[in-house]
Write an enzyme that holds these catalytic residues in place. Structure first.
Site, PDB file in Angstrom:
ATOM      1  N   SER A 170       0.818  -1.213   0.000  1.00  0.00           N
ATOM      2  CA  SER A 170       0.000   0.000   0.000  1.00  0.00           C
ATOM      3  C   SER A 170       0.850   1.260   0.000  1.00  0.00           C
ATOM      4  O   SER A 170       2.027   1.245   0.372  1.00  0.00           O
ATOM      5  CB  SER A 170      -0.924   0.002   1.225  1.00  0.00           C
ATOM      6  OG  SER A 170      -1.811  -1.090   1.191  1.00  0.00           O
ATOM      7  N   LYS A 171       0.246   2.360  -0.410  1.00  0.00           N
ATOM      8  CA  LYS A 171       0.916   3.655  -0.357  1.00  0.00           C
ATOM      9  C   LYS A 171       1.337   3.976   1.076  1.00  0.00           C
ATOM     10  O   LYS A 171       0.614   3.658   2.022  1.00  0.00           O
ATOM     11  CB  LYS A 171      -0.022   4.762  -0.848  1.00  0.00           C
ATOM     12  CG  LYS A 171      -0.452   4.693  -2.289  1.00  0.00           C
ATOM     13  CD  LYS A 171      -1.391   5.864  -2.580  1.00  0.00           C
ATOM     14  CE  LYS A 171      -1.865   5.870  -4.014  1.00  0.00           C
ATOM     15  NZ  LYS A 171      -2.754   7.032  -4.272  1.00  0.00           N
TER      16      LYS A 171
END
Length: 322
Positions: A170-171
């Site tokens: 994920s970011k």
């Protein structure tokens, strides 16, 4: 002497004696031969060195100089000019290869420096992440160690990156946001993560919570997460290979649950494993449609409160193991 003998030997014995050869003549011949040989040597020395090529001096390996000397009688033909130029090119390539690791090393040092991660943390702070524990955890965990080497240059960008098996890391902004929502300023004792992936979010959680339990349903990712976490020597993470929708009833209840995959709803089993006063953070929605980051708080044994927050995009939450 009788007449018959005189006919056979017309000369007297005295006439047959020869005078001995004088030694001066033999010495003179030797001197003449020596003079002729010296003249030939002198003439040969005066001729240009085509008959006896001289090897030019060359440097010894340790800085000395090899003296010039006549070439041997059997000698290979001199290399063509093009061949003489090819040798330095080969050396240049070898030098380039030896220099390449230094360039890569310099890039790696710049990539892994605290300054690079601090810039990422500054962006997170500017985007609204305020919990100092979360910011410190994001600064401490080397994200580049959890992605493929070919993607390491993008490790500290605010981007989701593929980790294989149709999954992503994920970011950084999403990881920080979800952990901050789950913690809500509290001291977390026990946290459950659904979807270990490459292990990065679990590593960040380990710096915020006392104990972290993480479940991964894809066996190769489970093994990869173990390898990624091993160099960090994180003592408070417990990885499990299994179905994340089922959770870990034996380790419940949990102060916080973080789900790193989107389902149409939050599985009932996970809601039941949330401690009273605990918080669950998960993306909810279809993969092809709108997904919303959702916060669920358990306010009573049979009561949960839901808050819909940010639009996000996650891989789907699936059941079973592979």
């Amino acid at each position: 002497m009788s007449g018959e003998r005189a006919k056979r030997f017309p000369l007297a014995l005295e006439d047959l004696k020869r005078e001995p050869r004088k030694p001066e003549g033999r010495v003179a011949e030797r001197q003449a031969a020596g003079d002729a040989a010296r003249q030939r040597l002198t003439a040969a020395a005066a001729v240009p060195a085509a008959a006896s090529p001289i090897v030019p001096e060359r440097r010894a390996p340790h800085g000395g100089v090899f003296a010039a000397k006549p070439a041997r009688a059997k000698q290979h033909a001199p290399a063509a000019p093009g061949a003489a130029k090819r040798a330095p090119q080969g050396g240049a390539k070898q030098g380039d290869r030896s220099a390449a690791p230094n360039v890569a090393l310099s890039g790696a040092l710049a990539l892994t420096s605290e300054r690079v991660r601090e810039r990422m943390v500054e962006r997170l702070r500017a985007n609204g992440v305020a919990d100092p524990r979360v910011l410190a955890a994001m600064s401490a965990v080397p994200r580049h160690m959890f992605v493929d080497p070919g993607l390491a240059a993008q490790a500290y960008e605010d981007a989701a990156l593929p980790i294989g098996h149709q999954q992503t890391i994920s970011k950084p902004s999403v990881v920080a946001r979800m952990i901050e929502l789950a913690a809500a300023g509290r001291a977390l004792e026990r946290v459950l993560e659904i979807g270990t992936g490459c292990g990065y979010q679990a590593a960040v959680l380990s710096r915020v919570a006392r104990d972290v339990y993480s479940i991964e349903r894809v066996r190769p990712l489970y093994e990869r997460a173990k390898l990624n976490l091993r160099p960090l020597r994180v003592p408070n993470i417990r990885l499990h290979y299994g179905d994340g929708r089922v959770g870990l009833p034996a380790a419940a209840p949990f102060d916080a649950i973080v789900i790193a995959a989107a389902g149409l709803d939050v599985p009932r089993a996970l809601l039941e494993q949330l401690a009273i006063g605990g918080r669950l953070v998960a993306p909810v929605g279809e993969q092809a449609g709108e997904q919303v980051l959702t916060l669920v708080e358990r306010v009573a044994p049979a009561q949960w409160r839901e808050s819909r927050l940010d639009r996000v995009f996650f891989v789907p939450l699936k059941s079973g193991v592979i």
